[in-house]
Design a protein around this motif. Structure first.
Motif, PDB file in Angstrom:
ATOM      1  N   LEU A 226       0.829  -1.202   0.000  1.00 42.11           N
ATOM      2  CA  LEU A 226       0.000   0.000   0.000  1.00 42.11           C
ATOM      3  C   LEU A 226       0.866   1.255   0.000  1.00 42.11           C
ATOM      4  CD1 LEU A 226      -2.728  -1.111   2.569  1.00 42.11           C
ATOM      5  CD2 LEU A 226      -3.146  -0.509   0.176  1.00 42.11           C
ATOM      6  N   ALA A 227       1.898   1.254   0.821  1.00 41.37           N
ATOM      7  CA  ALA A 227       2.784   2.416   0.904  1.00 41.37           C
ATOM      8  C   ALA A 227       3.537   2.639  -0.396  1.00 41.37           C
ATOM      9  CB  ALA A 227       3.770   2.227   2.060  1.00 41.37           C
ATOM     10  N   ALA A 228       4.053   1.560  -0.974  1.00 44.02           N
ATOM     11  CA  ALA A 228       4.814   1.680  -2.226  1.00 44.02           C
ATOM     12  C   ALA A 228       3.941   2.228  -3.343  1.00 44.02           C
ATOM     13  CB  ALA A 228       5.406   0.327  -2.611  1.00 44.02           C
TER      14      ALA A 228
ATOM     15  N   VAL B 246       8.842   1.326  -6.690  1.00 45.23           N
ATOM     16  CA  VAL B 246       8.951  -0.111  -6.968  1.00 45.23           C
ATOM     17  C   VAL B 246       8.855  -0.892  -5.660  1.00 45.23           C
ATOM     18  CG1 VAL B 246      10.583  -1.900  -7.740  1.00 45.23           C
ATOM     19  CG2 VAL B 246      10.376   0.253  -9.001  1.00 45.23           C
ATOM     20  N   ILE B 247       8.331  -2.107  -5.717  1.00 47.68           N
ATOM     21  CA  ILE B 247       8.377  -2.990  -4.549  1.00 47.68           C
ATOM     22  C   ILE B 247       8.629  -4.424  -4.996  1.00 47.68           C
ATOM     23  CG2 ILE B 247       5.839  -3.142  -4.459  1.00 47.68           C
ATOM     24  CD1 ILE B 247       6.232  -3.470  -1.339  1.00 47.68           C
ATOM     25  N   ILE B 248       9.664  -5.023  -4.415  1.00 48.72           N
ATOM     26  CA  ILE B 248      10.109  -6.369  -4.771  1.00 48.72           C
ATOM     27  C   ILE B 248       9.838  -7.310  -3.607  1.00 48.72           C
ATOM     28  CG2 ILE B 248      12.036  -7.753  -5.621  1.00 48.72           C
ATOM     29  CD1 ILE B 248      11.309  -5.425  -7.467  1.00 48.72           C
ATOM     30  N   ASP B 249       9.278  -8.458  -3.908  1.00 47.86           N
ATOM     31  CA  ASP B 249       8.931  -9.447  -2.887  1.00 47.86           C
ATOM     32  C   ASP B 249      10.196 -10.088  -2.300  1.00 47.86           C
ATOM     33  OD1 ASP B 249       7.364 -11.075  -1.291  1.00 47.86           O
ATOM     34  OD2 ASP B 249       6.523 -12.252  -2.942  1.00 47.86           O
TER      35      ASP B 249
ATOM     36  N   GLY C  28       0.533  -7.864  -6.380  1.00 49.82           N
ATOM     37  CA  GLY C  28       0.923  -6.623  -7.022  1.00 49.82           C
ATOM     38  C   GLY C  28       2.396  -6.289  -6.964  1.00 49.82           C
ATOM     39  N   PHE C  29       3.230  -7.211  -6.483  1.00 54.07           N
ATOM     40  CA  PHE C  29       4.673  -6.970  -6.468  1.00 54.07           C
ATOM     41  C   PHE C  29       5.213  -6.860  -7.891  1.00 54.07           C
ATOM     42  CE2 PHE C  29       4.212  -8.797  -2.185  1.00 54.07           C
ATOM     43  CZ  PHE C  29       4.979  -7.911  -1.452  1.00 54.07           C
ATOM     44  N   ASP C  30       6.281  -6.105  -8.048  1.00 53.70           N
ATOM     45  CA  ASP C  30       6.918  -5.937  -9.355  1.00 53.70           C
ATOM     46  C   ASP C  30       7.802  -7.120  -9.727  1.00 53.70           C
ATOM     47  OD1 ASP C  30       6.102  -3.175 -10.142  1.00 53.70           O
ATOM     48  OD2 ASP C  30       7.056  -2.698  -8.234  1.00 53.70           O
ATOM     49  N   GLY C  31       8.246  -7.877  -8.744  1.00 52.40           N
ATOM     50  CA  GLY C  31       9.127  -9.010  -8.990  1.00 52.40           C
ATOM     51  C   GLY C  31       9.508  -9.629  -7.667  1.00 52.40           C
TER      52      GLY C  31
END
Length: 291
Positions: free
Chosen positions: A183-185, A191-194, A217-220
């Protein structure tokens, strides 16, 4: 700042490589990861950290890693290696400096000031690892702290430890933390990566976690073994059907002359078009990597 802009950079697979291992750094040149993290922290023993620092800087400056995004993970604030890591990373000028255990906006400002004092080029961005309960609760203020901070990396192993939780399929114990960071990203446009998947032999479990991360919804995903790269690349890339549907949906919307717009029987609104355009941007950026 990042994915909301017309230019999209794939970060499906973000592979940690120990900078103290010369063979690993050489192998990384041939691994089809979207990004490489030259690690100075957990993967490097204390006695090897100075040499690893030099090796990471040399790797970044070598020009031998193609279009991969190059990241140096330094040791955390307050450790005996942090200041020298920041200076070396700033001088090397990677795409990103990644800092573990960032817990507050104040720490972001401290890190930005240190990078600037060390002469980091403007292209070198800051990513924060968020991996503690306080970081989850401060996630929005961290994400919005400074324009140089353009990404989050989830530290799920540390978060599990800090919560006294357990690693379980589905990751229910850390879902709240993952959600807060996401949510914050997204609110901040970064970007947010798992986080990593620890059992490199459990291909089925890894695949399930990749799918979960994409659905959330992570980018990668950050990775700890080269064998995880291809499944992550495939899992976080739009399918051929998704690309075809995105094109068809956009075409239907743009060719409409009035009234309710539908595609395959489903109503199409602006928000659907925006999502479709993002899908095409991701697909085109992935294709460009392979040229």
């Amino acid at each position: 700042m990042t994915d909301s802009s017309p230019v999209f950079r794939p970060r499906r697979s973000v592979l940690y490589m120990p900078s103290s291992n010369e063979r690993a750094l050489e192998k990384a040149k041939t691994i089809p990861a979207d990004a490489i993290i030259f690690d100075l922290e957990d993967a490097v023993t204390p006695d090897a950290k100075p040499a690893a620092r030099e090796a990471a800087a040399a790797a970044v400056q070598s020009g031998e890693y193609g279009r991969r995004e190059l990241i140096i993970r330094v040791n955390g604030i307050g450790t005996e290696w942090h200041d020298e890591d920041i200076k070396a990373a700033a001088a090397a000028g990677p795409d990103v400096v990644l800092v573990p255990k960032v817990n507050s906006a104040e720490e972001v400002h401290q890190l930005v000031a240190a990078l600037e004092a060390a002469g980091a080029p403007e292209k070198t961005k800051l990513w924060a690892m968020v991996e503690t309960p306080i970081a989850m609760l401060n996630a929005l203020s961290i994400a919005q702290a400074h324009e140089r901070l353009t990404g989050f990396v989830m530290g799920t192993n540390d978060l599990v430890k800090e919560l006294y939780a357990e690693h379980v399929p589905g990751r229910q114990p850390v879902i709240t933390g993952l959600g807060l960071a996401l949510l914050a990203a997204r609110a901040a446009g970064i970007v947010i990566i798992d986080g990593v998947y620890n059992d490199v032999k459990d291909a089925e479990g890894f695949q399930a976690e990749v799918e979960q991360g994409r659905q959330m919804g992570f980018d990668g995903k950050t990775l700890i073994h080269p064998g995880q790269v291809e499944p992550a690349n495939e899992g976080f890339a739009p399918s051929a059907q998704a690309v075809e549907d995105a094109r068809g949906l956009i075409e239907a919307f743009e060719s409409a002359t009035g009234g309710v717009v539908t595609y395959h029987g489903r109503m199409v609104e602006n928000l659907h078009v925006e999502s479709a355009k993002r899908t095409l941007a991701i697909a085109e950026a992935i294709e460009a990597l392979q040229d």
